[in-house]
Motif scaffolding. Structure first.
Motif, short mmCIF file in Angstrom:
data_model
loop_
_atom_site.label_atom_id
_atom_site.label_comp_id
_atom_site.label_asym_id
_atom_site.label_seq_id
_atom_site.Cartn_x
_atom_site.Cartn_y
_atom_site.Cartn_z
N GLN A 203 51.28 -58.20 5.06
CA GLN A 203 52.65 -58.65 4.78
C GLN A 203 53.69 -57.66 5.31
N LEU A 204 53.35 -56.38 5.22
CA LEU A 204 54.28 -55.35 5.71
C LEU A 204 54.32 -55.32 7.24
N GLY A 205 53.29 -55.95 7.85
CA GLY A 205 53.19 -55.90 9.32
C GLY A 205 52.29 -54.76 9.77
N PHE A 206 51.76 -54.00 8.81
CA PHE A 206 50.86 -52.90 9.13
C PHE A 206 49.61 -52.96 8.26
N PRO A 207 48.60 -53.72 8.71
CA PRO A 207 47.37 -53.77 7.92
C PRO A 207 46.76 -52.37 7.78
N THR A 208 46.20 -52.09 6.62
CA THR A 208 45.58 -50.77 6.41
C THR A 208 44.17 -50.95 5.83
N ALA A 209 43.23 -50.35 6.50
CA ALA A 209 41.86 -50.35 5.98
C ALA A 209 41.80 -49.39 4.79
N ASN A 210 41.38 -49.90 3.64
CA ASN A 210 41.28 -49.06 2.42
C ASN A 210 39.89 -48.45 2.36
N LEU A 211 39.85 -47.14 2.22
CA LEU A 211 38.56 -46.45 2.27
C LEU A 211 38.07 -46.13 0.87
N SER A 212 36.81 -46.53 0.59
CA SER A 212 36.16 -46.08 -0.63
C SER A 212 35.23 -44.94 -0.19
N LEU A 213 35.53 -43.73 -0.64
CA LEU A 213 34.84 -42.55 -0.08
C LEU A 213 33.37 -42.49 -0.48
N ALA A 214 32.56 -41.98 0.45
CA ALA A 214 31.11 -41.91 0.24
C ALA A 214 30.72 -40.86 -0.80
N VAL A 215 31.49 -39.79 -0.89
CA VAL A 215 31.18 -38.70 -1.85
C VAL A 215 32.47 -38.19 -2.46
N ASP A 216 32.36 -37.25 -3.40
CA ASP A 216 33.55 -36.64 -4.01
C ASP A 216 34.12 -35.58 -3.07
N TYR A 217 34.84 -36.05 -2.08
CA TYR A 217 35.42 -35.12 -1.11
C TYR A 217 36.58 -34.33 -1.72
N VAL A 218 36.92 -33.23 -1.08
CA VAL A 218 38.17 -32.54 -1.38
C VAL A 218 39.27 -33.47 -0.89
N ILE A 219 40.21 -33.80 -1.76
CA ILE A 219 41.27 -34.74 -1.36
C ILE A 219 42.47 -33.96 -0.81
N PRO A 220 42.86 -34.27 0.41
CA PRO A 220 43.99 -33.56 1.01
C PRO A 220 45.29 -33.80 0.25
N ASP A 221 46.21 -32.88 0.42
CA ASP A 221 47.56 -33.02 -0.13
C ASP A 221 48.07 -34.43 0.17
N TYR A 222 48.62 -35.11 -0.83
CA TYR A 222 49.08 -36.49 -0.61
C TYR A 222 50.12 -36.55 0.51
N GLY A 223 49.94 -37.50 1.40
CA GLY A 223 50.89 -37.65 2.48
C GLY A 223 50.34 -38.49 3.60
N VAL A 224 51.06 -38.47 4.71
CA VAL A 224 50.71 -39.29 5.88
C VAL A 224 50.17 -38.37 6.97
N TYR A 225 49.04 -38.76 7.52
CA TYR A 225 48.34 -37.92 8.50
C TYR A 225 48.09 -38.67 9.80
N ALA A 226 48.28 -37.98 10.91
CA ALA A 226 47.88 -38.52 12.21
C ALA A 226 46.42 -38.16 12.43
N GLY A 227 45.66 -39.09 12.99
CA GLY A 227 44.24 -38.78 13.22
C GLY A 227 43.53 -39.89 13.96
N TYR A 228 42.28 -40.02 13.65
CA TYR A 228 41.45 -41.01 14.32
C TYR A 228 40.56 -41.70 13.29
N ILE A 229 40.09 -42.88 13.67
CA ILE A 229 39.06 -43.54 12.87
C ILE A 229 37.91 -43.84 13.81
#
Ligand SMILES: Cc1cc2nc3c(=O)[nH]c(=O)nc-3n(C[C@H](O)[C@H](O)[C@H](O)COP(=O)(O)O)c2cc1C
Ligand SMILES: Nc1ncnc2c1ncn2[C@@H]1O[C@H](COP(=O)(O)OP(=O)(O)O)[C@@H](O)[C@H]1O
Length: 314
Positions: A203-229
């Motif tokens: 609806q926003l025009g930007f679909p987002t894949a929601n990730l359910s993490l495989a393990v209890d990872y260290v969660i990065p500081d909340y925010g927006v990150y550039a990267g790759y999938i």
């Protein structure tokens, strides 16, 4: 690389081996030095190289409240070690019962009797056995007793800083992904499964894949990150929002990834995200229009950051 888990460890392995011992979360720069030396020694002596590790993290079993978030899932460790040329990965289930093993009997039973170890490589701060009573000095004494070599590494430094999993975790918690690259030697990467969200992304025009993490990872500081999938072995440019989506009065952690120049169905796929650089902190917007305008800006920033990315593989 051969994977040897619990029951298979308790067999008599006839081929001699030189083994690095540790939990090796992250397989960061310091771990790599230890493991590369293990592989080098093994090749020089014409024996197998191995990494002996534990699963889950010992603190998860002994003091769950103090257990740290993980930098790498076991599946990631496995892949990295295979790429480094390690012949065998030995994974011992870490249970309360195993934790009660005296350090001498750990060496005698696992390393000497079953695994025919000819050499051990550890970091100076490695502790093992009941109440962590075994250390590098004890390992050297046991090496003399049973006839295997023991190589002990001082904590590895980069730019004068001691590289430890705790340092890496703290950089992740602060969102300092670029700094992290120096000590980890690769971007921070999280594995997870794409699950359904609220369907709002389209609806926003930007679909987002929601990730359910495989393990209890260290969660990065909340925010927006550039990267790759990485999907099916293919790497796409992406922008991720990690946080609680305050604009929508949500409070549960969500990891949402918009993939640039992509359309397709990703539900139930196992994917991996690589976080290259934090763009901004997560915030609450007064209107959807403002959020959408900001997402457009985030995408421009992402393209710019990734066009200069030293980790980009062409
Ligand atoms: C690049 C990007 C940045 C975002 N930043 C924020 C933000 O700062 N605050 C917020 O509340 N939601 C933000 N979102 C929106 C949510 O992460 C999410 O995409 C939206 O709620 C859709 O959720 P759904 O996939 O569950 O439908 C951002 C989304 C993207 C793609
Ligand atoms: N460019 C893209 N980036 C991310 N997901 C995409 C993209 N194109 C299509 N998709 C698909 O759309 C889904 C996300 O759409 P969205 O409306 O945000 O729904 P949900 O709330 O269920 O995540 C993803 O899980 C994926 O299957």
């Amino acid at each position: 690389m051969q994977l040897i888990t619990d029951e298979e460890i308790m067999k008599n392995h006839d081929k001699p081996m030189i083994v690095a011992l540790g939990f090796f979360d992250g397989i960061h720069y310091g771990h790599r030095v230890i493991i590369e030396e293990t592989v080098r020694q093994a090749r020089e002596s014409n024996v197998l190289s191995g990494v002996f590790t534990f699963h889950p993290h010992p603190l998860k079993v002994l003091a769950p409240k103090r257990a740290p978030g993980l930098i790498t899932a076991l599946s990631q460790k496995r892949r990295i070690l295979a790429e480094m040329g390690v012949d065998r990965l030995i994974v011992k289930a870490f249970t309360k019962e195993f934790a009660a093993t005296d350090f001498r009997s750990f060496v005698q039973t696992y390393l000497v009797q079953y695994l025919k170890v000819k050499g051990v490589v550890v970091g100076e701060d490695f502790r093992f056995g009941k109440e962590s009573k075994g250390d590098a000095t004890a390992m050297k004494e046991l090496g003399e007793k049973y006839g295997f070599t023991v190589t002990v590494f001082d904590t590895i430094r980069v730019n004068g800083v001691e590289v430890r999993s705790t340092l890496i975790r703290n950089l992740i918690l602060k969102g300092q992904m670029d700094k992290l690259l120096t000590y980890l030697g690769r971007p921070y990467t999280l594995v997870g499964k794409v699950v359904r969200g609220d369907g709002r992304g389209h609806q926003l025009g930007f679909p987002t894949a929601n990730l359910s993490l495989a393990v209890d990872y260290v969660i990065p500081d909340y925010g927006v990150y550039a990267g790759y999938i990485i999907v099916h072995g293919k790497r796409y440019q992406a922008v991720a929002n990690i946080g609680v989506r305050p604009t929508f009065a949500k409070s549960d952690l969500s990891i949402e990834i918009h993939i640039l120049d992509y359309s397709g169905n990703l539900y139930d796929e196992i994917v991996e995200i690589e976080l290259i650089k934090k763009i901004r902190s997560e915030r609450s917007f007064d209107s959807i229009d403002e959020l959408v305008a900001q997402i457009k800006d985030d995408i421009v920033s992402t393209r710019q950051i990734l066009s200069n990315d030293i980790t980009a593989k062409s």
